[in-house]
Design a protein around this motif. Sequence first.
Motif, PDB file in Angstrom:
ATOM      1  N   VAL A 113      27.431  49.439  40.348  1.00 50.65           N
ATOM      2  CA  VAL A 113      28.386  49.113  39.296  1.00 50.65           C
ATOM      3  C   VAL A 113      29.076  47.794  39.643  1.00 50.65           C
ATOM      4  CG1 VAL A 113      30.509  49.831  38.138  1.00 50.65           C
ATOM      5  CG2 VAL A 113      28.762  51.535  38.713  1.00 50.65           C
ATOM      6  N   GLU A 114      29.042  46.873  38.725  1.00 52.19           N
ATOM      7  CA  GLU A 114      29.583  45.537  38.977  1.00 52.19           C
ATOM      8  C   GLU A 114      31.104  45.531  38.837  1.00 52.19           C
ATOM      9  OE1 GLU A 114      29.488  41.335  36.599  1.00 52.19           O
ATOM     10  OE2 GLU A 114      27.529  42.274  36.979  1.00 52.19           O
ATOM     11  N   VAL A 115      31.802  45.182  39.930  1.00 51.94           N
ATOM     12  CA  VAL A 115      33.252  45.089  39.894  1.00 51.94           C
ATOM     13  C   VAL A 115      33.694  43.802  40.572  1.00 51.94           C
ATOM     14  CG1 VAL A 115      33.581  47.604  39.917  1.00 51.94           C
ATOM     15  CG2 VAL A 115      33.608  46.339  42.077  1.00 51.94           C
ATOM     16  N   THR A 116      34.899  43.375  40.243  1.00 54.33           N
ATOM     17  CA  THR A 116      35.513  42.222  40.898  1.00 54.33           C
ATOM     18  C   THR A 116      36.957  42.571  41.244  1.00 54.33           C
ATOM     19  OG1 THR A 116      36.189  41.272  38.766  1.00 54.33           O
ATOM     20  CG2 THR A 116      34.080  40.542  39.683  1.00 54.33           C
ATOM     21  N   ARG A 117      37.448  42.024  42.337  1.00 52.75           N
ATOM     22  CA  ARG A 117      38.863  42.168  42.674  1.00 52.75           C
ATOM     23  C   ARG A 117      39.650  41.116  41.895  1.00 52.75           C
ATOM     24  NH1 ARG A 117      39.331  43.558  49.082  1.00 52.75           N
ATOM     25  NH2 ARG A 117      37.174  44.178  49.439  1.00 52.75           N
ATOM     26  N   LEU A 118      40.876  41.450  41.587  1.00 54.55           N
ATOM     27  CA  LEU A 118      41.702  40.447  40.920  1.00 54.55           C
ATOM     28  C   LEU A 118      43.158  40.592  41.334  1.00 54.55           C
ATOM     29  CD1 LEU A 118      43.372  41.919  38.385  1.00 54.55           C
ATOM     30  CD2 LEU A 118      41.124  41.882  37.348  1.00 54.55           C
ATOM     31  N   ASP A 119      43.838  39.489  41.264  1.00 52.63           N
ATOM     32  CA  ASP A 119      45.270  39.447  41.542  1.00 52.63           C
ATOM     33  C   ASP A 119      46.002  39.854  40.263  1.00 52.63           C
ATOM     34  OD1 ASP A 119      47.921  38.774  41.974  1.00 52.63           O
ATOM     35  OD2 ASP A 119      47.458  36.892  43.004  1.00 52.63           O
ATOM     36  N   PRO A 120      46.903  40.828  40.325  1.00 54.24           N
ATOM     37  CA  PRO A 120      47.640  41.229  39.130  1.00 54.24           C
ATOM     38  C   PRO A 120      48.334  40.070  38.424  1.00 54.24           C
ATOM     39  CG  PRO A 120      47.991  42.820  40.872  1.00 54.24           C
ATOM     40  CD  PRO A 120      47.227  41.678  41.484  1.00 54.24           C
ATOM     41  N   ALA A 121      48.601  38.993  39.157  1.00 54.43           N
ATOM     42  CA  ALA A 121      49.237  37.838  38.518  1.00 54.43           C
ATOM     43  C   ALA A 121      48.348  37.254  37.429  1.00 54.43           C
ATOM     44  CB  ALA A 121      49.549  36.772  39.567  1.00 54.43           C
ATOM     45  N   GLY A 122      47.029  37.525  37.511  1.00 56.37           N
ATOM     46  CA  GLY A 122      46.112  37.046  36.480  1.00 56.37           C
ATOM     47  C   GLY A 122      46.202  37.831  35.191  1.00 56.37           C
ATOM     48  N   LEU A 123      46.879  38.984  35.230  1.00 56.97           N
ATOM     49  CA  LEU A 123      47.101  39.793  34.029  1.00 56.97           C
ATOM     50  C   LEU A 123      48.603  40.067  33.920  1.00 56.97           C
ATOM     51  CD1 LEU A 123      44.153  42.343  34.451  1.00 56.97           C
ATOM     52  CD2 LEU A 123      44.279  40.453  32.815  1.00 56.97           C
TER      53      LEU A 123
END
Length: 353
Positions: A113-123
Amino acid sequence: MTAVRAARVVVVGAGVVGLLTALECALAGHRVTVLDRGTIPDPGSSSYDQHRAIRTLVPGDPEGTRRMVAAHRRWRELETVLGTAFYRRVGVVTAWPPDRVAAVVASAAEAGVEVTRLDPAGLPHLGFPAGATGVRETRAGVLLARRVLRAAARWLAAHPAVVLRPHCAVTAVDPRSGRVELAGGEVLSADLVLVAAGPWGRELVGRPVVLHRQTMLYLRPPDRLARWWRTAPAAGGLGADGRAWAVPPGGGTLLKISSDAVCREVAAADCADEDQAPWAERLALAGVLPDVGRYTVVAARACHYTTDAETGGAQLARLGPAVWARAACGGTGFASAPLVAGRIVDAVTEVAA
Protein backbone atom coordinates in the motif's frame (compact mmCIF):
# COMPACT_ATOMS: atom_id res chain seq x y z
CA MET A 1 -18.12 -28.71 -14.47
CA THR A 2 -21.49 -28.74 -12.68
CA ALA A 3 -23.85 -26.04 -13.89
CA VAL A 4 -25.12 -23.61 -11.26
CA ARG A 5 -28.86 -23.06 -11.36
CA ALA A 6 -30.43 -19.65 -10.91
CA ALA A 7 -31.17 -19.38 -7.20
CA ARG A 8 -33.81 -17.25 -5.53
CA VAL A 9 -32.32 -14.58 -3.29
CA VAL A 10 -34.19 -12.21 -1.00
CA VAL A 11 -32.38 -9.16 0.35
CA VAL A 12 -33.99 -7.39 3.30
CA GLY A 13 -32.77 -3.81 3.39
CA ALA A 14 -31.78 -1.52 0.53
CA GLY A 15 -28.74 0.14 2.02
CA VAL A 16 -25.33 -0.19 0.43
CA VAL A 17 -24.81 -3.81 1.50
CA GLY A 18 -28.25 -4.84 0.31
CA LEU A 19 -28.03 -3.08 -3.03
CA LEU A 20 -24.50 -4.28 -3.84
CA THR A 21 -25.40 -7.82 -2.82
CA ALA A 22 -28.44 -7.73 -5.11
CA LEU A 23 -26.28 -6.39 -7.94
CA GLU A 24 -23.59 -9.05 -7.56
CA CYS A 25 -26.17 -11.84 -7.30
CA ALA A 26 -27.88 -10.60 -10.47
CA LEU A 27 -24.53 -10.45 -12.27
CA ALA A 28 -23.96 -14.07 -11.20
CA GLY A 29 -27.24 -15.11 -12.84
CA HIS A 30 -29.53 -15.36 -9.82
CA ARG A 31 -33.04 -13.99 -9.29
CA VAL A 32 -33.22 -11.32 -6.61
CA THR A 33 -35.98 -9.58 -4.67
CA VAL A 34 -35.03 -6.52 -2.62
CA LEU A 35 -37.34 -5.50 0.21
CA ASP A 36 -37.22 -2.24 2.14
CA ARG A 37 -39.57 -0.63 4.61
CA GLY A 38 -39.01 2.74 2.91
CA THR A 39 -38.16 3.92 -0.58
CA ILE A 40 -35.29 2.41 -2.59
CA PRO A 41 -32.89 3.95 -1.86
CA ASP A 42 -34.21 5.18 1.46
CA PRO A 43 -32.99 8.59 2.70
CA GLY A 44 -33.66 7.31 6.23
CA SER A 45 -31.27 4.37 5.93
CA SER A 46 -27.95 4.27 7.76
CA SER A 47 -26.11 4.11 4.41
CA TYR A 48 -27.72 7.21 2.96
CA ASP A 49 -25.20 9.99 3.42
CA GLN A 50 -23.27 12.42 1.27
CA HIS A 51 -19.92 10.64 1.36
CA ARG A 52 -17.79 8.03 3.09
CA ALA A 53 -14.02 7.60 3.25
CA ILE A 54 -12.39 4.48 1.81
CA ARG A 55 -8.88 3.31 2.61
CA THR A 56 -7.06 0.02 2.29
CA LEU A 57 -4.39 0.01 5.00
CA VAL A 58 -5.30 -1.69 8.28
CA PRO A 59 -2.05 -1.26 10.27
CA GLY A 60 -0.83 -4.48 11.83
CA ASP A 61 -3.48 -6.58 10.07
CA PRO A 62 -2.19 -7.98 6.74
CA GLU A 63 -5.35 -10.01 6.16
CA GLY A 64 -7.57 -7.00 6.85
CA THR A 65 -5.48 -4.94 4.45
CA ARG A 66 -5.73 -7.63 1.78
CA ARG A 67 -9.52 -7.63 2.09
CA MET A 68 -9.74 -3.85 1.84
CA VAL A 69 -7.45 -3.82 -1.21
CA ALA A 70 -9.95 -6.19 -2.85
CA ALA A 71 -12.86 -3.96 -1.82
CA HIS A 72 -11.07 -0.91 -3.20
CA ARG A 73 -10.49 -2.68 -6.50
CA ARG A 74 -14.16 -3.67 -6.76
CA TRP A 75 -15.32 -0.13 -6.03
CA ARG A 76 -13.29 1.11 -8.98
CA GLU A 77 -14.82 -1.58 -11.19
CA LEU A 78 -18.32 -0.69 -10.02
CA GLU A 79 -17.95 2.80 -11.44
CA THR A 80 -17.86 1.13 -14.86
CA VAL A 81 -20.63 -1.35 -14.06
CA LEU A 82 -22.96 1.40 -12.86
CA GLY A 83 -21.84 3.96 -15.44
CA THR A 84 -21.43 6.56 -12.70
CA ALA A 85 -18.39 8.38 -11.32
CA PHE A 86 -18.61 8.29 -7.53
CA TYR A 87 -15.05 7.85 -6.29
CA ARG A 88 -12.89 10.90 -5.47
CA ARG A 89 -9.29 9.70 -5.13
CA VAL A 90 -8.10 12.51 -2.88
CA GLY A 91 -6.23 10.24 -0.47
CA VAL A 92 -6.73 9.60 3.23
CA VAL A 93 -4.47 10.99 5.96
CA THR A 94 -4.29 9.58 9.48
CA ALA A 95 -2.52 11.18 12.43
CA TRP A 96 -0.14 9.05 14.49
CA PRO A 97 2.14 9.51 17.50
CA PRO A 98 5.74 9.80 16.22
CA ASP A 99 6.78 6.53 17.87
CA ARG A 100 4.20 4.58 15.86
CA VAL A 101 4.79 6.06 12.40
CA ALA A 102 7.66 3.74 11.43
CA ALA A 103 5.55 0.67 12.21
CA VAL A 104 2.60 2.02 10.21
CA VAL A 105 4.79 2.79 7.20
CA ALA A 106 6.45 -0.64 7.43
CA SER A 107 3.04 -2.32 7.59
CA ALA A 108 1.98 -0.44 4.47
CA ALA A 109 5.16 -1.42 2.60
CA GLU A 110 4.67 -5.08 3.52
CA ALA A 111 1.10 -4.95 2.16
CA GLY A 112 2.06 -3.05 -0.99
CA VAL A 113 0.00 0.00 0.00
CA GLU A 114 1.50 3.30 -1.10
CA VAL A 115 1.85 5.81 1.74
CA THR A 116 3.85 8.96 2.41
CA ARG A 117 4.74 10.73 5.64
CA LEU A 118 3.76 14.34 5.93
CA ASP A 119 4.19 17.25 8.28
CA PRO A 120 0.82 18.40 9.67
CA ALA A 121 1.91 21.94 8.81
CA GLY A 122 1.23 20.96 5.18
CA LEU A 123 -2.46 20.54 6.06
CA PRO A 124 -3.00 23.62 8.25
CA HIS A 125 -6.80 23.49 8.11
CA LEU A 126 -7.02 20.08 9.75
CA GLY A 127 -6.63 19.78 13.51
CA PHE A 128 -3.91 17.23 14.26
CA PRO A 129 -3.23 16.23 17.88
CA ALA A 130 -0.21 17.91 19.41
CA GLY A 131 3.04 16.30 18.23
CA ALA A 132 1.34 13.95 15.76
CA THR A 133 2.75 12.98 12.36
CA GLY A 134 0.60 12.40 9.30
CA VAL A 135 0.61 9.30 7.10
CA ARG A 136 -1.11 9.72 3.76
CA GLU A 137 -2.50 6.76 1.85
CA THR A 138 -2.36 8.04 -1.70
CA ARG A 139 -4.55 5.40 -3.38
CA ALA A 140 -7.57 6.06 -1.21
CA GLY A 141 -10.24 8.70 -0.98
CA VAL A 142 -13.95 9.36 -0.73
CA LEU A 143 -17.00 7.52 -2.03
CA LEU A 144 -19.96 9.73 -2.91
CA ALA A 145 -22.34 7.51 -0.97
CA ARG A 146 -25.66 8.95 -2.02
CA ARG A 147 -24.60 8.77 -5.67
CA VAL A 148 -23.61 5.11 -5.20
CA LEU A 149 -27.01 4.18 -3.77
CA ARG A 150 -28.98 5.98 -6.45
CA ALA A 151 -26.92 4.48 -9.26
CA ALA A 152 -27.21 0.96 -7.83
CA ALA A 153 -30.99 1.32 -7.45
CA ARG A 154 -31.33 2.49 -11.07
CA TRP A 155 -29.21 -0.43 -12.31
CA LEU A 156 -31.26 -2.95 -10.33
CA ALA A 157 -34.58 -1.45 -11.43
CA ALA A 158 -33.57 -2.03 -15.06
CA HIS A 159 -32.38 -5.61 -14.57
CA PRO A 160 -34.88 -8.33 -15.65
CA ALA A 161 -33.88 -10.73 -12.86
CA VAL A 162 -34.38 -8.19 -10.06
CA VAL A 163 -37.58 -7.10 -8.32
CA LEU A 164 -37.46 -4.02 -6.09
CA ARG A 165 -40.21 -3.79 -3.48
CA PRO A 166 -40.14 -0.50 -1.55
CA HIS A 167 -42.49 0.24 1.36
CA CYS A 168 -42.51 -3.46 2.16
CA ALA A 169 -41.99 -4.22 5.85
CA VAL A 170 -40.67 -7.62 6.91
CA THR A 171 -42.04 -9.06 10.15
CA ALA A 172 -40.17 -12.38 10.43
CA VAL A 173 -37.43 -14.45 8.81
CA ASP A 174 -37.06 -18.21 9.35
CA PRO A 175 -33.29 -18.94 9.46
CA ARG A 176 -33.72 -22.60 8.51
CA SER A 177 -36.22 -22.47 5.65
CA GLY A 178 -35.55 -18.99 4.28
CA ARG A 179 -39.24 -18.05 4.56
CA VAL A 180 -39.75 -14.30 4.76
CA GLU A 181 -43.01 -13.01 6.24
CA LEU A 182 -44.26 -9.58 5.24
CA ALA A 183 -46.62 -7.20 6.98
CA GLY A 184 -50.06 -8.12 5.71
CA GLY A 185 -49.39 -11.85 5.73
CA GLU A 186 -47.58 -12.45 2.44
CA VAL A 187 -44.80 -15.05 2.59
CA LEU A 188 -41.81 -15.25 0.27
CA SER A 189 -39.52 -18.25 -0.07
CA ALA A 190 -35.88 -18.13 -1.07
CA ASP A 191 -32.79 -20.26 -1.37
CA LEU A 192 -30.88 -17.61 0.54
CA VAL A 193 -31.88 -14.52 2.51
CA LEU A 194 -29.61 -11.65 3.53
CA VAL A 195 -30.90 -9.42 6.32
CA ALA A 196 -29.14 -6.08 5.95
CA ALA A 197 -31.83 -3.80 7.33
CA GLY A 198 -29.59 -1.74 9.58
CA PRO A 199 -30.74 -0.90 13.11
CA TRP A 200 -34.29 -1.80 12.11
CA GLY A 201 -33.35 -5.42 11.47
CA ARG A 202 -32.39 -6.25 15.06
CA GLU A 203 -35.68 -7.97 15.81
CA LEU A 204 -35.36 -10.16 12.69
CA VAL A 205 -31.95 -11.70 13.25
CA GLY A 206 -32.20 -13.02 16.81
CA ARG A 207 -28.58 -12.07 17.42
CA PRO A 208 -27.59 -9.59 20.15
CA VAL A 209 -26.30 -6.30 18.81
CA VAL A 210 -25.50 -2.93 20.34
CA LEU A 211 -27.08 0.15 18.81
CA HIS A 212 -24.95 3.30 18.56
CA ARG A 213 -25.85 6.88 17.70
CA GLN A 214 -23.32 9.41 16.46
CA THR A 215 -23.71 13.08 15.62
CA MET A 216 -22.16 14.50 12.47
CA LEU A 217 -21.71 18.13 11.49
CA TYR A 218 -22.02 19.31 7.90
CA LEU A 219 -20.14 22.53 7.21
CA ARG A 220 -19.50 24.94 4.37
CA PRO A 221 -15.90 26.25 4.31
CA PRO A 222 -15.33 29.98 4.06
CA ASP A 223 -14.84 31.27 0.51
CA ARG A 224 -11.13 31.89 1.07
CA LEU A 225 -10.61 28.16 1.79
CA ALA A 226 -12.83 26.73 -0.94
CA ARG A 227 -9.93 26.07 -3.31
CA TRP A 228 -7.85 24.40 -0.58
CA TRP A 229 -10.66 22.04 0.36
CA ARG A 230 -11.29 20.97 -3.25
CA THR A 231 -8.16 18.80 -3.17
CA ALA A 232 -7.96 18.10 0.57
CA PRO A 233 -7.80 14.46 1.68
CA ALA A 234 -10.12 12.68 4.06
CA ALA A 235 -8.50 12.52 7.48
CA GLY A 236 -8.70 10.52 10.70
CA GLY A 237 -7.10 10.64 14.12
CA LEU A 238 -7.89 14.35 14.39
CA GLY A 239 -8.82 16.61 17.27
CA ALA A 240 -7.17 17.13 20.61
CA ASP A 241 -7.90 13.52 21.61
CA GLY A 242 -7.18 11.94 18.20
CA ARG A 243 -10.68 10.47 17.95
CA ALA A 244 -12.16 12.69 15.24
CA TRP A 245 -12.28 12.59 11.44
CA ALA A 246 -13.17 14.80 8.51
CA VAL A 247 -14.47 14.03 5.03
CA PRO A 248 -13.75 16.86 2.57
CA PRO A 249 -16.34 18.55 0.37
CA GLY A 250 -16.49 17.84 -3.35
CA GLY A 251 -18.82 16.42 -5.97
CA GLY A 252 -21.68 18.45 -4.58
CA THR A 253 -21.11 17.49 -0.94
CA LEU A 254 -20.39 19.48 2.20
CA LEU A 255 -17.49 19.09 4.61
CA LYS A 256 -18.41 16.50 7.26
CA ILE A 257 -16.81 16.07 10.68
CA SER A 258 -17.47 13.77 13.60
CA SER A 259 -15.73 12.03 16.48
CA ASP A 260 -15.93 8.83 18.48
CA ALA A 261 -16.32 11.14 21.47
CA VAL A 262 -19.92 11.87 20.40
CA CYS A 263 -20.83 8.23 19.85
CA ARG A 264 -23.20 6.79 22.45
CA GLU A 265 -25.19 3.61 23.02
CA VAL A 266 -28.96 4.02 22.67
CA ALA A 267 -32.01 1.81 22.99
CA ALA A 268 -33.78 2.78 19.76
CA ALA A 269 -33.01 4.37 16.40
CA ASP A 270 -35.71 7.00 16.80
CA CYS A 271 -33.96 10.24 17.71
CA ALA A 272 -36.70 12.73 16.82
CA ASP A 273 -36.85 14.00 20.41
CA GLU A 274 -33.09 14.26 20.96
CA ASP A 275 -31.56 17.72 20.84
CA GLN A 276 -28.47 17.55 18.62
CA ALA A 277 -27.24 21.01 19.65
CA PRO A 278 -25.16 19.90 22.68
CA TRP A 279 -23.50 17.17 20.66
CA ALA A 280 -22.86 19.54 17.76
CA GLU A 281 -21.27 22.05 20.15
CA ARG A 282 -19.06 19.33 21.57
CA LEU A 283 -17.95 18.45 18.04
CA ALA A 284 -17.23 22.07 17.18
CA LEU A 285 -14.98 22.33 20.24
CA ALA A 286 -13.12 19.06 19.61
CA GLY A 287 -10.33 20.69 17.59
CA VAL A 288 -11.14 18.92 14.32
CA LEU A 289 -10.79 22.22 12.46
CA PRO A 290 -8.45 24.84 13.95
CA ASP A 291 -10.56 27.75 12.71
CA VAL A 292 -14.01 26.17 12.95
CA GLY A 293 -15.65 29.50 13.77
CA ARG A 294 -15.08 30.62 10.18
CA TYR A 295 -17.19 27.74 8.81
CA THR A 296 -20.94 27.81 8.27
CA VAL A 297 -22.83 25.02 10.01
CA VAL A 298 -25.38 23.73 7.50
CA ALA A 299 -26.75 20.76 9.43
CA ALA A 300 -26.24 18.43 12.36
CA ARG A 301 -27.41 14.86 11.83
CA ALA A 302 -27.55 11.78 14.01
CA CYS A 303 -26.69 8.48 12.35
CA HIS A 304 -27.06 4.96 13.74
CA TYR A 305 -25.08 1.79 13.41
CA THR A 306 -24.93 -1.54 15.19
CA THR A 307 -22.10 -3.75 16.35
CA ASP A 308 -22.08 -7.40 17.30
CA ALA A 309 -22.62 -7.63 21.07
CA GLU A 310 -20.07 -10.43 21.38
CA THR A 311 -17.26 -9.23 19.13
CA GLY A 312 -17.87 -5.48 19.09
CA GLY A 313 -17.40 -5.58 15.32
CA ALA A 314 -19.47 -5.66 12.17
CA GLN A 315 -19.66 -9.38 11.75
CA LEU A 316 -21.37 -11.08 8.82
CA ALA A 317 -23.24 -13.88 10.56
CA ARG A 318 -24.80 -17.02 9.21
CA LEU A 319 -27.98 -17.51 11.23
CA GLY A 320 -29.04 -20.78 9.62
CA PRO A 321 -28.73 -22.81 6.42
CA ALA A 322 -30.67 -20.23 4.44
CA VAL A 323 -30.17 -16.90 6.23
CA TRP A 324 -27.28 -14.49 6.69
CA ALA A 325 -27.24 -11.14 8.49
CA ARG A 326 -25.04 -8.09 8.36
CA ALA A 327 -25.24 -5.30 10.91
CA ALA A 328 -25.07 -1.67 9.79
CA CYS A 329 -21.65 -0.48 10.83
CA GLY A 330 -21.03 3.06 9.66
CA GLY A 331 -18.31 4.27 7.29
CA THR A 332 -16.17 1.13 7.50
CA GLY A 333 -19.21 -0.96 6.63
CA PHE A 334 -19.89 1.15 3.55
CA ALA A 335 -16.32 0.84 2.29
CA SER A 336 -16.28 -2.95 2.81
CA ALA A 337 -19.73 -3.59 1.30
CA PRO A 338 -18.32 -5.27 -1.86
CA LEU A 339 -16.69 -7.90 0.37
CA VAL A 340 -20.03 -8.80 1.96
CA ALA A 341 -21.69 -8.92 -1.45
CA GLY A 342 -18.97 -11.24 -2.75
CA ARG A 343 -19.30 -13.59 0.23
CA ILE A 344 -23.06 -13.83 -0.24
CA VAL A 345 -22.61 -14.63 -3.93
CA ASP A 346 -20.28 -17.46 -2.90
CA ALA A 347 -22.90 -18.71 -0.44
CA VAL A 348 -25.62 -18.60 -3.10
CA THR A 349 -23.39 -20.50 -5.50
CA GLU A 350 -22.89 -23.22 -2.89
CA VAL A 351 -26.66 -23.49 -2.42
CA ALA A 352 -27.37 -23.53 -6.14
CA ALA A 353 -24.64 -26.00 -7.16
